[in-house]
Design a protein around this motif. Structure first.
Motif, PDB file in Angstrom:
ATOM      1  N   ASN A  56       0.955  12.234 -19.094  1.00  0.00           N
ATOM      2  CA  ASN A  56       1.614  11.349 -20.055  1.00  0.00           C
ATOM      3  C   ASN A  56       1.054   9.934 -19.909  1.00  0.00           C
ATOM      4  O   ASN A  56       0.472   9.598 -18.889  1.00  0.00           O
ATOM      5  CB  ASN A  56       3.118  11.308 -19.789  1.00  0.00           C
ATOM      6  CG  ASN A  56       3.757  12.679 -19.961  1.00  0.00           C
ATOM      7  OD1 ASN A  56       3.345  13.460 -20.815  1.00  0.00           O
ATOM      8  ND2 ASN A  56       4.749  12.967 -19.131  1.00  0.00           N
ATOM      9  N   ASN A  57       1.282   9.110 -20.939  1.00  0.00           N
ATOM     10  CA  ASN A  57       0.766   7.745 -20.980  1.00  0.00           C
ATOM     11  C   ASN A  57      -0.767   7.736 -20.953  1.00  0.00           C
ATOM     12  O   ASN A  57      -1.392   8.789 -21.053  1.00  0.00           O
ATOM     13  CB  ASN A  57       1.378   6.880 -19.871  1.00  0.00           C
ATOM     14  CG  ASN A  57       2.812   6.487 -20.215  1.00  0.00           C
ATOM     15  OD1 ASN A  57       3.039   5.696 -21.133  1.00  0.00           O
ATOM     16  ND2 ASN A  57       3.776   7.060 -19.523  1.00  0.00           N
ATOM     17  N   ARG A  58      -1.366   6.553 -20.812  1.00  0.00           N
ATOM     18  CA  ARG A  58      -2.825   6.525 -20.877  1.00  0.00           C
ATOM     19  C   ARG A  58      -3.435   5.516 -19.919  1.00  0.00           C
ATOM     20  O   ARG A  58      -2.740   4.668 -19.382  1.00  0.00           O
ATOM     21  CB  ARG A  58      -3.277   6.226 -22.315  1.00  0.00           C
ATOM     22  CG  ARG A  58      -3.034   4.787 -22.716  1.00  0.00           C
ATOM     23  CD  ARG A  58      -3.331   4.579 -24.172  1.00  0.00           C
ATOM     24  NE  ARG A  58      -4.734   4.726 -24.482  1.00  0.00           N
ATOM     25  CZ  ARG A  58      -5.212   4.772 -25.720  1.00  0.00           C
ATOM     26  NH1 ARG A  58      -4.374   4.708 -26.762  1.00  0.00           N
ATOM     27  NH2 ARG A  58      -6.493   4.868 -25.938  1.00  0.00           N
ATOM     28  N   ASP A  75      -2.181   3.979 -16.423  1.00  0.00           N
ATOM     29  CA  ASP A  75      -0.782   4.441 -16.349  1.00  0.00           C
ATOM     30  C   ASP A  75      -0.651   5.955 -16.445  1.00  0.00           C
ATOM     31  O   ASP A  75       0.453   6.481 -16.328  1.00  0.00           O
ATOM     32  CB  ASP A  75       0.044   3.814 -17.483  1.00  0.00           C
ATOM     33  CG  ASP A  75       0.169   2.322 -17.315  1.00  0.00           C
ATOM     34  OD1 ASP A  75       0.497   1.897 -16.204  1.00  0.00           O
ATOM     35  OD2 ASP A  75      -0.092   1.586 -18.281  1.00  0.00           O
TER      36      ASP A  75
END
Ligand code: SF4
Ligand code: SF4
Ligand code: FES
Lengths: 164, 585
Positions: free
Chosen positions: B176-178, B181
């Motif tokens: 999750n996130n990119r 992060d």
């Protein structure tokens, strides 16, 4: 930045849900349907809480986590609602040099929220922005359409009180 | 046409040596064939081909950038360098960067010695594990479930767990996130116990590092062993005997039953029994349940219930099929129940003082033992369940010289089993065992045919029709839940005429379970773990004097003196269970 997950109670209406289901049906059969559906869902609700993403996952027969991973990957999606009053502090170069980080800090501590978050009563949300073109007035904070310029940290509390 | 193309050979050069390769092959595979390995981290054949980690990079003449060999096909005339100074330097830098956000507590890490990251650092000469310093992401351990612990501070974002979980049609964990992060987690950063994880542990066996591990019960088990008030009984699942040896340097699939039993005695267990006995018991109940359903128009197809990962999957994702599930407890739970009732009574033991420990290829068993309706004697049928890996750690920490142990036999009564129980450990085995018994019942006497070869092997979906007692019985066998879904959707839509379906959640069945010894991707990608381990089980079956569950002598005694008939009221009370609908989200 890591997306913040809101704890504000979901207040979606039947009308919003009907609209969302319409959108899902429109894109359902198309490849890559998730992106446009998330985009329109965000337009309908203002953000993408778990309740909304669950409806999408359920109707598309996709795992919720896959929807979530797309929603957290692209910066245009938000997991936190906008408050009745959107407080935005400019962190562009001019404002920053004039100490806008301290303004932001002050707002944070008064409202007990971080950027990209919304107070639990749904009243205030907080963002930081990069230059709104008012560098001559730095540091600048806006609350909806109201602009506050040449701000000192001490003045923040009285300004926010006007909206509480 | 397609086949011809796949077999077309082309000429390439690897490290300046002329070689032949098959068109369509990756550089990684072609290189392996000339006896040179290329390291991999993110690549899992057929499952995770995302070219993300870049540890497998090689130089290709005429190409400016280094290329990822796992996802790059060979081409005619390609000149490849897999071992050049540039390649080696790049690999080293990649490793150093991975280490910059890694919690490097190798000395106390559960994966130490079997960690792919650790092995590569050694192989590529990383001297300074702190070469790159910088921000460390904030991590939170997920200890919410009974079966596993997730620790992102050891995660290298290879996404093998994400692929494994998706391959189970569950997909509750992933990235999750990119950017900086990016972290592996569940939807809305929930804990694993708040999402429909089925506890299969496939994410653990596929993780290259210590980021995923089983919840450890070794300490609690040792404590019970050291408590003089307790009678500590252990039993081992069929597939353990063909996997345990790997952790002690023996060949994959070697049957170490005798050494395993001696090791368990040396660990201090009071009784060493065989879960194969529980499997025989399950078959007698399940085959009779099946025959009853056929005769009395019960819900069909009947679906096996011995795999707790599958049971949980059914509860979350196919609750409308819960009526189809056999109500039989799993072999682990049946044996536990029999130990705490019949065996306790027979030996004048208080069930409260018996501690039942099982050794399982499986992490979902840790969830199963805490389920409702699994306590025939008023306390849980099983007190602790250990994965194969935990047993390995116990044996090693007791300094037992496993390889040189003399063979010993299981204890009498509940250590007695048949070949039907043994093959439970692999896909198709439960069905074959059940058919051996059901066909004797339906035909009214012992049948000569005992091997059901059509449902053997590691194919994901197997189907067959057998003429039994005048009826055409149509069966299906599936393993790996994304394969199961294909059959289940048909059942749900009423589109199939199966009478009996076997489902095992792990691809290949228990031999490839989530609690089995770790094998690195370099082995997983090129050896057929499932088939090799399963072979050991079929060989054992073939050589056993008894090969039908209902011929197990102890089981006969238990029915005569304690349970009455199969599926009797008493049998139901002790050996059967109930299921619960669970949420899909
Ligand atoms: S245990 Fe199985 S279902 Fe749960 S996260 Fe791991 S792979 Fe997915
Ligand atoms: S938890 Fe393990 S398998 Fe999953 S991404 Fe991290 S290192 Fe890879
Ligand atoms: S990029 Fe090839 S193994 Fe990761």
């Amino acid at each position: 930045m890591k997306k913040k997950i809101s704890s504000v109670k979901f207040k979606g209406t039947k009308e919003q849900e009907a609209k969302l289901l319409g959108v899902i049906n429109k894109y359902k059969e198309l490849p890559g349907a998730v992106m446009p559906i998330l985009q329109e869902a965000q337009n309908i609700y203002g953000y993408l809480p778990i309740e909304v993403q669950t409806i999408i996952a359920d109707r598309l027969d996709l795992p919720l986590r896959e929807i979530f991973s797309i929603a957290t990957f692209y910066s245009q999606f938000s997991l936190s609602p906008r408050g009745k009053y959107e407080v935005s502090v400019c962190l562009g170069t001019a404002c920053y040099v004039k100490g806008s980080d301290k303004i932001l800090e002050k707002v944070r501590s008064i409202l007990h929220i971080d950027t990209e978050e919304c107070t639990t009563d749904g009243k205030f949300s907080l963002t930081s922005c990069r230059c709104i073109g008012a560098c001559g007035l730095a540091p600048v904070m806006t609350i909806n359409d109201d602009v506050y310029s040449r701000l000192k940290p001490d003045a923040v509390e009285d300004i926010l009180k006007k909206y509480m | 046409m397609e086949k011809n193309q796949a077999e077309k050979t082309i000429n390439i050069k690897i490290n300046n040596i002329a070689a032949k390769a098959k068109e369509g092959q990756s550089i990684l595979e072609a290189t392996k064939e000339i006896g040179v390995n290329i390291p991999t981290l993110c690549y899992l054949k057929g499952m995770n081909e995302i070219g993300a980690c870049r540890i497998c990079i090689v130089e290709v003449k005429g190409t400016k950038n280094l290329v990822a060999s796992c996802v790059t096909p060979v081409e005619e005339g390609m000149e490849i360098l897999t071992n050049s100074p540039r390649v080696k330097a790049s690999r080293k830098t990649t490793l150093e960067l991975l280490l910059s956000t890694h919690r490097k507590d190798c000395l106390s890490c559960v994966r130490s010695g079997e960690c792919e990251l650790q092995a590569l650092c050694k192989q590529f000469g990383v001297e300074d594990e702190n070469r790159y310093k910088g921000a460390m992401p904030k991590y939170r351990q997920d200890c919410s479930t009974l079966h596993l612990i997730r620790d992102n501070s050891k995660c290298i974002l290879c996404r093998r767990c994400e692929a494994a979980c998706k391959n189970q049609h569950v997909a509750v964990i992933g990235a999750n996130n990119r950017g900086f992060d990016t972290q592996i987690g569940c939807a809305f950063e929930k804990d694993l116990n708040e999402v429909p994880c089925i506890s299969c542990g496939q994410c653990i066996v596929n993780c290259p590092t210590g980021a995923l591990r089983e919840r450890d019960s070794c300490g609690a088990v040792m404590e019970a062993i050291n408590n003089p008030q307790k009678v500590v009984v252990v039993h081992t699942a069929p597939s353990i005997r063909v996997s345990l040896g790997e952790s002690f340097g023996l060949n994959i699939g070697a049957n170490v039953k005798g050494k395993m039993v001696s090791a368990l005695r040396r660990l201090g267990f009071d009784k060493v029994f065989d879960t194969d006995f529980g499997a025989d018991m399950t078959i007698v109940e399940e085959a009779n349940e099946f025959v009853n359903r056929i005769k009395n128009n019960g819900t069909l197809p009947m679906i096996t219930s011995c795999c707790p990962g599958w049971v949980k999957f059914c509860e979350h994702y196919y609750p409308e099929l819960l009526e189809n599930l056999s109500t039989c407890k799993s072999p682990q739970q049946m044996l536990g129940a029999i130990i705490k009732t019949w065996y306790a009574e027979k030996h004048n033991l208080d069930a409260k003082n018996i501690v039942v420990v099982s050794v399982m290829p499986c992490t979902a068993k840790k969830f199963e033992i805490a389920r409702e309706y699994q306590s025939a004697a008023g306390s849980p049928d099983t007190d602790y369940t250990l994965t194969t890996r935990e047993l390995v750690r116990m044996i090693k920490s007791a300094c037992i010289d496993f390889k040189n142990l003399a063979d010993e036999d299981f204890d009498p009564l509940l250590g007695v089993s048949t070949g039907a129980g043994t093959i439970f450990g692999t896909t198709g085995g439960v069905m074959e065992a059940a058919l051996r018994t059901a066909s004797d019942i339906l035909s009214g006497g012992p049948q000569r045919n005992i091997e059901y070869k059509e449902i053997r092997g590691t194919d994901a979906i197997k189907e067959a029709t057998y003429k039994i007692g005048g009826e055409n019985i149509k069966v299906a066998v599936v393993s790996g839940l994304s394969n199961a879904v294909k059959i289940l959707d048909k059942v749900k839509a009423g589109e199939c005429e199966y009478h009996f379906i076997e489902v095992m959640s792990c691809p290949g069945g228990c031999v490839n379970g989530g609690g089995q010894p770790i094998q690195p991707s370099g082995v997983r990608n090129f050896a057929d773990l499932k088939a090799t381990r399963a072979k050991g089980l079929y060989e054992e079956d073939k050589n056993l004097p008894l090969r039908k569950s209902h011929e197990n002598p102890t089981i006969k005694v238990i029915y005569e003196t304690f349970l009455g008939e199969p599926c009797s009221r008493q049998a139901h009370k002790i050996l059967h269970t109930k299921y619960t609908k669970r949420s899909k989200f």
